[in-house]
Write a protein that holds these residues in place. Structure first.
Motif, PDB file in Angstrom:
ATOM      1  N   ILE A   7       0.866  -1.177   0.000  1.00 15.79           N
ATOM      2  CA  ILE A   7       0.000   0.000   0.000  1.00 15.79           C
ATOM      3  C   ILE A   7       0.908   1.233   0.000  1.00 15.79           C
ATOM      4  O   ILE A   7       1.680   1.424   0.936  1.00 15.79           O
ATOM      5  CB  ILE A   7      -0.900   0.038   1.263  1.00 15.79           C
ATOM      6  CG1 ILE A   7      -1.704  -1.259   1.406  1.00 15.79           C
ATOM      7  CG2 ILE A   7      -1.798   1.262   1.249  1.00 15.79           C
ATOM      8  CD1 ILE A   7      -2.765  -1.459   0.367  1.00 15.79           C
ATOM      9  N   PRO A   8       0.841   2.061  -1.052  1.00 12.58           N
ATOM     10  CA  PRO A   8       1.685   3.270  -1.068  1.00 12.58           C
ATOM     11  C   PRO A   8       1.264   4.231   0.042  1.00 12.58           C
ATOM     12  O   PRO A   8       0.088   4.552   0.177  1.00 12.58           O
ATOM     13  CB  PRO A   8       1.413   3.896  -2.435  1.00 12.58           C
ATOM     14  CG  PRO A   8       0.725   2.854  -3.239  1.00 12.58           C
ATOM     15  CD  PRO A   8       0.079   1.911  -2.277  1.00 12.58           C
ATOM     16  N   VAL A   9       2.236   4.663   0.834  1.00 15.04           N
ATOM     17  CA  VAL A   9       1.964   5.594   1.916  1.00 15.04           C
ATOM     18  C   VAL A   9       2.250   7.012   1.434  1.00 15.04           C
ATOM     19  O   VAL A   9       1.451   7.915   1.626  1.00 15.04           O
ATOM     20  CB  VAL A   9       2.813   5.261   3.159  1.00 15.04           C
ATOM     21  CG1 VAL A   9       2.572   6.267   4.268  1.00 15.04           C
ATOM     22  CG2 VAL A   9       2.515   3.865   3.641  1.00 15.04           C
ATOM     23  N   SER A  10       3.390   7.202   0.795  1.00 14.64           N
ATOM     24  CA  SER A  10       3.686   8.510   0.209  1.00 14.64           C
ATOM     25  C   SER A  10       4.520   8.300  -1.045  1.00 14.64           C
ATOM     26  O   SER A  10       5.398   7.455  -1.086  1.00 14.64           O
ATOM     27  CB  SER A  10       4.416   9.416   1.201  1.00 14.64           C
ATOM     28  OG  SER A  10       5.717   8.934   1.419  1.00 14.64           O
ATOM     29  N   VAL A  11       4.209   9.079  -2.057  1.00 16.54           N
ATOM     30  CA  VAL A  11       4.906   8.990  -3.331  1.00 16.54           C
ATOM     31  C   VAL A  11       5.353  10.399  -3.707  1.00 16.54           C
ATOM     32  O   VAL A  11       4.581  11.346  -3.584  1.00 16.54           O
ATOM     33  CB  VAL A  11       3.994   8.403  -4.434  1.00 16.54           C
ATOM     34  CG1 VAL A  11       4.758   8.234  -5.732  1.00 16.54           C
ATOM     35  CG2 VAL A  11       3.407   7.077  -4.001  1.00 16.54           C
ATOM     36  N   THR A  12       6.595  10.525  -4.139  1.00 12.15           N
ATOM     37  CA  THR A  12       7.122  11.823  -4.562  1.00 12.15           C
ATOM     38  C   THR A  12       7.355  11.788  -6.067  1.00 12.15           C
ATOM     39  O   THR A  12       7.940  10.843  -6.590  1.00 12.15           O
ATOM     40  CB  THR A  12       8.452  12.123  -3.837  1.00 12.15           C
ATOM     41  OG1 THR A  12       8.257  11.982  -2.441  1.00 12.15           O
ATOM     42  CG2 THR A  12       8.926  13.525  -4.135  1.00 12.15           C
TER      43      THR A  12
END
Length: 55
Positions: A7-12
């Motif tokens: 599950i992606p938590v944060s993507v930059t």
């Protein structure tokens, strides 16, 4: 081995030459059975809400 789902938590992202490029991604590995139990409870609750409100 338990099956896990990322599950992606944060993507930059960054933009380079008009294209969006993903630079950093933090993911949490969550066991599939945990997600299944959450979904089961959610839909079970929705069914209960439908029964009480339609009669």
């Amino acid at each position: 081995m338990k099956e896990t789902i990322d599950i992606p938590v944060s993507v930059t992202y960054r933009i380079e030459d008009g294209k969006i490029i993903e630079t950093r991604r933090k993911v949490k590995k969550i066991p599939a059975d945990v997600i299944a139990s959450i979904l089961y409870r959610h839909f079970k609750q929705e069914e209960r809400n439908k029964k009480c409100c339609t009669s």
